[in-house]
Write a protein that holds these residues in place. Sequence first.
Motif, short mmCIF file in Angstrom:
data_model
loop_
_atom_site.label_atom_id
_atom_site.label_comp_id
_atom_site.label_asym_id
_atom_site.label_seq_id
_atom_site.Cartn_x
_atom_site.Cartn_y
_atom_site.Cartn_z
N LEU A 1 -4.91 -5.98 -5.78
CA LEU A 1 -6.09 -5.20 -5.41
C LEU A 1 -5.70 -3.89 -4.73
O LEU A 1 -6.38 -2.87 -4.90
CB LEU A 1 -7.05 -6.03 -4.55
N LEU A 2 -4.60 -3.89 -3.99
CA LEU A 2 -4.13 -2.66 -3.36
C LEU A 2 -3.66 -1.65 -4.42
O LEU A 2 -3.92 -0.45 -4.31
CB LEU A 2 -3.00 -2.95 -2.38
N ILE A 3 -2.98 -2.15 -5.44
CA ILE A 3 -2.54 -1.28 -6.53
C ILE A 3 -3.74 -0.71 -7.28
O ILE A 3 -3.77 0.47 -7.63
CB ILE A 3 -1.60 -2.04 -7.48
N GLU A 4 -4.74 -1.54 -7.52
CA GLU A 4 -5.94 -1.08 -8.21
C GLU A 4 -6.67 -0.02 -7.39
O GLU A 4 -7.16 0.98 -7.94
CB GLU A 4 -6.87 -2.27 -8.50
N LYS B 1 -5.26 1.93 -5.15
CA LYS B 1 -4.39 3.12 -5.20
C LYS B 1 -4.60 3.89 -6.50
O LYS B 1 -4.69 5.12 -6.50
CB LYS B 1 -2.93 2.70 -5.07
N ASN B 2 -4.70 3.17 -7.61
CA ASN B 2 -4.92 3.83 -8.90
C ASN B 2 -6.24 4.59 -8.93
O ASN B 2 -6.32 5.69 -9.51
CB ASN B 2 -4.90 2.79 -10.04
N LEU B 3 -7.27 4.03 -8.29
CA LEU B 3 -8.55 4.73 -8.20
C LEU B 3 -8.39 6.05 -7.45
O LEU B 3 -8.88 7.10 -7.88
CB LEU B 3 -9.59 3.86 -7.50
N LEU B 4 -7.68 6.00 -6.32
CA LEU B 4 -7.46 7.21 -5.53
C LEU B 4 -6.70 8.25 -6.32
O LEU B 4 -7.03 9.44 -6.30
CB LEU B 4 -6.70 6.89 -4.24
N GLU B 5 -5.68 7.81 -7.04
CA GLU B 5 -4.80 8.77 -7.71
C GLU B 5 -5.38 9.32 -9.01
O GLU B 5 -4.95 10.38 -9.48
CB GLU B 5 -3.45 8.11 -7.98
N THR B 6 -6.37 8.64 -9.56
CA THR B 6 -6.95 9.12 -10.82
C THR B 6 -8.29 9.82 -10.65
O THR B 6 -8.63 10.71 -11.43
CB THR B 6 -7.12 7.97 -11.82
N PRO C 1 -5.69 2.66 8.45
CA PRO C 1 -4.34 2.19 8.81
C PRO C 1 -4.04 0.77 8.33
O PRO C 1 -2.90 0.46 7.99
CB PRO C 1 -4.32 2.28 10.35
N TYR C 2 -5.06 -0.08 8.27
CA TYR C 2 -4.85 -1.45 7.81
C TYR C 2 -4.40 -1.44 6.35
O TYR C 2 -3.43 -2.12 5.97
CB TYR C 2 -6.13 -2.26 7.96
N ILE C 3 -5.10 -0.67 5.52
CA ILE C 3 -4.73 -0.59 4.10
C ILE C 3 -3.31 -0.05 3.96
O ILE C 3 -2.49 -0.58 3.19
CB ILE C 3 -5.72 0.30 3.32
N ALA C 4 -3.00 1.01 4.70
CA ALA C 4 -1.67 1.62 4.61
C ALA C 4 -0.58 0.63 5.04
O ALA C 4 0.46 0.52 4.38
CB ALA C 4 -1.62 2.88 5.47
N ARG C 5 -0.82 -0.09 6.12
CA ARG C 5 0.19 -1.04 6.60
C ARG C 5 0.41 -2.17 5.61
O ARG C 5 1.55 -2.58 5.36
CB ARG C 5 -0.25 -1.60 7.97
N ARG C 6 -0.69 -2.69 5.04
CA ARG C 6 -0.54 -3.76 4.07
C ARG C 6 0.18 -3.27 2.80
O ARG C 6 0.96 -4.02 2.20
CB ARG C 6 -1.90 -4.36 3.70
N MET C 7 -0.06 -2.03 2.41
CA MET C 7 0.66 -1.47 1.27
C MET C 7 2.15 -1.43 1.54
O MET C 7 2.97 -1.83 0.69
CB MET C 7 0.13 -0.07 0.94
N ILE C 8 2.52 -0.97 2.72
CA ILE C 8 3.94 -0.89 3.06
C ILE C 8 4.55 -2.28 3.11
O ILE C 8 5.64 -2.53 2.58
CB ILE C 8 4.13 -0.15 4.39
N GLY D 1 5.10 -3.55 -0.37
CA GLY D 1 5.91 -2.74 -1.26
C GLY D 1 5.14 -1.87 -2.22
O GLY D 1 5.61 -1.58 -3.32
N VAL D 2 3.94 -1.44 -1.82
CA VAL D 2 3.14 -0.53 -2.64
C VAL D 2 3.27 0.88 -2.06
O VAL D 2 3.00 1.09 -0.88
CB VAL D 2 1.65 -0.95 -2.66
N GLU D 3 3.69 1.83 -2.88
CA GLU D 3 3.87 3.20 -2.39
C GLU D 3 2.53 3.78 -1.96
O GLU D 3 1.52 3.64 -2.65
CB GLU D 3 4.48 4.07 -3.49
N LEU D 4 2.53 4.42 -0.80
CA LEU D 4 1.28 4.97 -0.26
C LEU D 4 0.76 6.10 -1.15
O LEU D 4 1.51 7.00 -1.52
CB LEU D 4 1.50 5.52 1.15
N PRO D 5 -0.54 6.07 -1.45
CA PRO D 5 -1.14 7.21 -2.16
C PRO D 5 -1.27 8.39 -1.20
O PRO D 5 -1.26 8.22 0.02
CB PRO D 5 -2.51 6.69 -2.58
#
Length: 237
Positions: free
Chosen positions: A94-97, A99-104, A124-131, A134-138
């Motif tokens: 769900l974090l990758i999905e 992130k894809n929304l943000l980037e597209t 910050p919660y989303i960013a911390r969970r991404m890190i 192992g999901v690169e921050l958008p």
Amino acid sequence: MISKLTLEHILFLDIETVPQAKSFDTLDETTKTLYADKTKYLRKEEYTPEEYYERAGIWAEFGKIVCISVGYFKTTGDNRSFRTTSFYGDERTLLIEFKNLLETHFNRSHHILCAHNGKEFDFPYIARRMIILGVELPYKLNLFGKKPWEVPHLDTLDLWKFGDYKHYTSLKLLTHILGIPSPKDDMDGSEVRSVYYEEGDIDRILIYCEKDTLAVAQILLRLRNEKLLEPHEVISV
């Protein structure tokens, strides 16, 4: 000024979080000790770490995201609508999905993320969970090196403070005093853990999360002195 912002450039969002495990007993010994250390000043002598574990979801180090709901305005001629959707399921997925929304779709310099208490919690919660996962921050969540005025985040709690940094107003209270339908008519944040782990009702959580997202958009409309969204203008996609 918020009145000069283009509503279509704003992505409204809300997240729902729960403890990483159903119960304290299932944690490894190191995590139990670290959680006890993290919460000892909040617990004092009133609660044991085990009794306090139901609140673990508020910390990204001990919790996880089970839902991210987003909403955005779409205007066609004189007609406007507010469209909501949610990401849920496996947390990394769900974090990758998201992130894809943000980037597209929300990757331009004029795009802004908006949440209630988002600067202290959601972003910050989303960013911390991404890190952690192992999901690169958008770009919209990577704040390293950015000056305050370069951060593409809008917070309706901050807007309501009007510079009074001692002041906290919950989403439930703010919607009530502004005449906005309450998003807490079925449940509130304290019930998300039990609905997720005890009832297994993710659909109920999604509905609740999307209502919160809509409420944030309604608050921004009121702060801009604009007409609130009508039920027929809200579309879940």
